[in-house]
Design a protein around this motif. Structure first.
Motif, PDB file in Angstrom:
ATOM      1  N   ASP A 191       1.058  -1.285  -0.084  1.00  0.00           N
ATOM      2  CA  ASP A 191       0.059  -0.056  -0.076  1.00  0.00           C
ATOM      3  C   ASP A 191       0.882   1.041  -0.081  1.00  0.00           C
ATOM      4  OD1 ASP A 191      -2.104  -1.403  -0.109  1.00  0.00           O
ATOM      5  OD2 ASP A 191      -2.655  -1.288   2.080  1.00  0.00           O
ATOM      6  N   LEU A 194       2.189   1.859  -3.599  1.00  0.00           N
ATOM      7  CA  LEU A 194       1.163   2.494  -4.307  1.00  0.00           C
ATOM      8  C   LEU A 194       1.058   3.764  -4.320  1.00  0.00           C
ATOM      9  CD1 LEU A 194      -1.074   1.655  -6.284  1.00  0.00           C
ATOM     10  CD2 LEU A 194      -2.516   1.277  -4.500  1.00  0.00           C
ATOM     11  N   VAL A 287     -10.046   3.228  -8.363  1.00  0.00           N
ATOM     12  CA  VAL A 287      -9.314   2.006  -8.234  1.00  0.00           C
ATOM     13  C   VAL A 287      -9.166   1.530  -7.013  1.00  0.00           C
ATOM     14  CG1 VAL A 287      -7.255   0.810  -9.108  1.00  0.00           C
ATOM     15  CG2 VAL A 287      -8.221   2.393 -10.819  1.00  0.00           C
ATOM     16  N   LEU A 288      -8.598   2.588  -6.138  1.00  0.00           N
ATOM     17  CA  LEU A 288      -8.134   2.252  -4.691  1.00  0.00           C
ATOM     18  C   LEU A 288      -9.439   1.819  -4.070  1.00  0.00           C
ATOM     19  CD1 LEU A 288      -5.550   4.978  -4.142  1.00  0.00           C
ATOM     20  CD2 LEU A 288      -5.195   2.682  -4.689  1.00  0.00           C
ATOM     21  N   ALA A 290     -12.155   0.459  -5.092  1.00  0.00           N
ATOM     22  CA  ALA A 290     -12.349  -0.775  -5.551  1.00  0.00           C
ATOM     23  C   ALA A 290     -11.625  -1.963  -4.965  1.00  0.00           C
ATOM     24  CB  ALA A 290     -12.490  -0.768  -7.106  1.00  0.00           C
ATOM     25  N   ARG A 291     -10.424  -1.732  -4.667  1.00  0.00           N
ATOM     26  CA  ARG A 291      -9.472  -2.759  -3.886  1.00  0.00           C
ATOM     27  C   ARG A 291      -9.526  -2.831  -2.683  1.00  0.00           C
ATOM     28  NH1 ARG A 291      -3.017  -2.726  -4.953  1.00  0.00           N
ATOM     29  NH2 ARG A 291      -2.442  -4.425  -3.571  1.00  0.00           N
ATOM     30  N   LEU A 292      -9.685  -1.571  -2.046  1.00  0.00           N
ATOM     31  CA  LEU A 292      -9.388  -1.414  -0.451  1.00  0.00           C
ATOM     32  C   LEU A 292     -10.512  -1.137   0.353  1.00  0.00           C
ATOM     33  CD1 LEU A 292      -6.071   0.890  -0.443  1.00  0.00           C
ATOM     34  CD2 LEU A 292      -6.199  -1.865  -0.514  1.00  0.00           C
ATOM     35  N   SER A 296     -10.747   2.132   4.238  1.00  0.00           N
ATOM     36  CA  SER A 296      -9.227   2.428   4.064  1.00  0.00           C
ATOM     37  C   SER A 296      -8.866   4.015   3.908  1.00  0.00           C
ATOM     38  CB  SER A 296      -8.690   1.621   3.063  1.00  0.00           C
ATOM     39  OG  SER A 296      -7.291   1.975   2.893  1.00  0.00           O
TER      40      SER A 296
END
Length: 335
Positions: A191, A194, A287-288, A290-292, A296
């Motif tokens: 993370d 990123l 995108v973040l 959707a992923r986290l 977060s």
């Protein structure tokens, strides 16, 4: 509430407020609320003290050689937007104002000649391309991309960049490369890597937005083109102002911003700019998220950074340039 959740909530609220602030100028324009605040910040006596540190010296001397003399420093500001300045000049007997722009606003080496008739017509001739460019009816706004007047020298081109921006670009690229090195003990987590890549990407875009070629035409040619435009509108029955002093320039700008054609184009440009901002702002955080997920702090942090960097990117690369690129892409897709 756990401390981590409280931090994420505060970060989310702050990031949303900053993003709304970033989008507010375009929203106000689309709602028809576009009051321009303007005035003169200094007179001709301030020119020798204040102007040389802000202007391109060669361009200023070109204007003086044409017989133009300083009138004062004009300022203009829309609600929730940056304050802009223009250095205004006039030549006795000339039916226009000469305008020089500070080098730190949008791009250097910009100058123009400006006439707004009392009957509504506009002649706005620039030594650069970009911004409002309309050749239609009573609104003649043209830039350096138009065909040159015969028997006048050709356009000149120059590239410009600042050393610190190139250092910023080199440093950001170097840091970005480091984030792709193999993970060793004690290095950044996935993370953190990123987030570092997001920050480096924003820094690279910011540096690149300030490194661009600037094409301009000699002021003698620009003035000759402007005289042709003024004569064209005079032949249509437009009435030029009786005087060209500092007070008249303020009224000239007010009439210019009230012109219906300019208002329509401005609203159209702001609509495209708002869409572009929404796409850019939503891309990385989306995108973040959707992923986290929304719990977060990382996606909210990315959104916060974009909201803070947004004004810097906007004033480094003019809105007109962004809109031109977007419309060019749309035209190619239709073709």
């Amino acid at each position: 509430m756990p401390l981590q959740d409280t931090f994420t909530l505060v970060l989310a609220l702050v990031s949303v407020l900053i993003v709304i602030r970033l989008l507010l100028p375009e929203i106000l324009v689309l709602l028809g609320r576009n009051p321009v605040q303007n005035g003169m910040a200094g007179d001709s006596e301030d020119a020798d003290l204040y102007w040389p540190t802000r202007l391109d010296g060669d361009l200023y001397q070109e204007m003086i050689a044409l017989g133009f003399r300083p009138l004062g420093t004009y300022w203009e500001q829309m609600p929730f937007m940056r304050r802009f300045e223009e250095f205004v000049l006039h030549r006795p007997g000339e039916k226009c104002f000469g305008i020089l722009y500070p080098n730190n606003q949008i791009m250097p080496r910009r100058a123009s000649f400006f006439t707004v008739f009392e009957t509504g017509g506009v002649a706005f001739t620039k030594n650069y391309s970009g911004g409002v460019e309309v050749q239609e009816g009573d609104f003649l706004a043209v830039g350096a991309r138009t065909e040159p007047v015969q028997d006048l020298p050709p356009a000149t081109a120059a590239g410009t960049h600042s050393a610190w921006r190139m250092l910023l670009l080199a440093g950001a690229v170097g840091c970005l490369m480091l984030t792709f090195m193999p993970v060793n003990h004690g290095s950044l987590t996935a993370d953190q890597r990123l987030m570092a890549r997001v920050m480096c990407g924003i820094a690279i875009l910011g540096a690149l937005s300030h490194v661009r070629p600037v094409a301009s035409r000699p002021l003698a040619e620009t003035l000759a083109r402007h005289r042709l435009n003024v004569d064209r509108l005079l032949a249509q029955g437009q009435q030029a102002p009786a005087r060209f002093d500092a007070d008249e320039f303020i009224y000239t700008q007010q009439r210019y911003h009230a012109h219906p054609r300019l208002r329509r184009q401005h609203q159209s440009s702001m609509a495209w700019l708002l869409r572009a901002k929404l796409i850019v702002l939503a891309l990385l955080p989306g995108v973040l998220f959707a992923r986290l997920g929304f719990q977060s702090a990382l996606p909210w942090g990315a959104l916060l950074v974009e909201g803070i960097i947004g004004p810097f990117l906007r004033y480094g690369c003019s809105s007109a340039t962004v809109i031109h690129v977007l419309r060019l892409g749309r035209g190619k897709r239709r073709a």
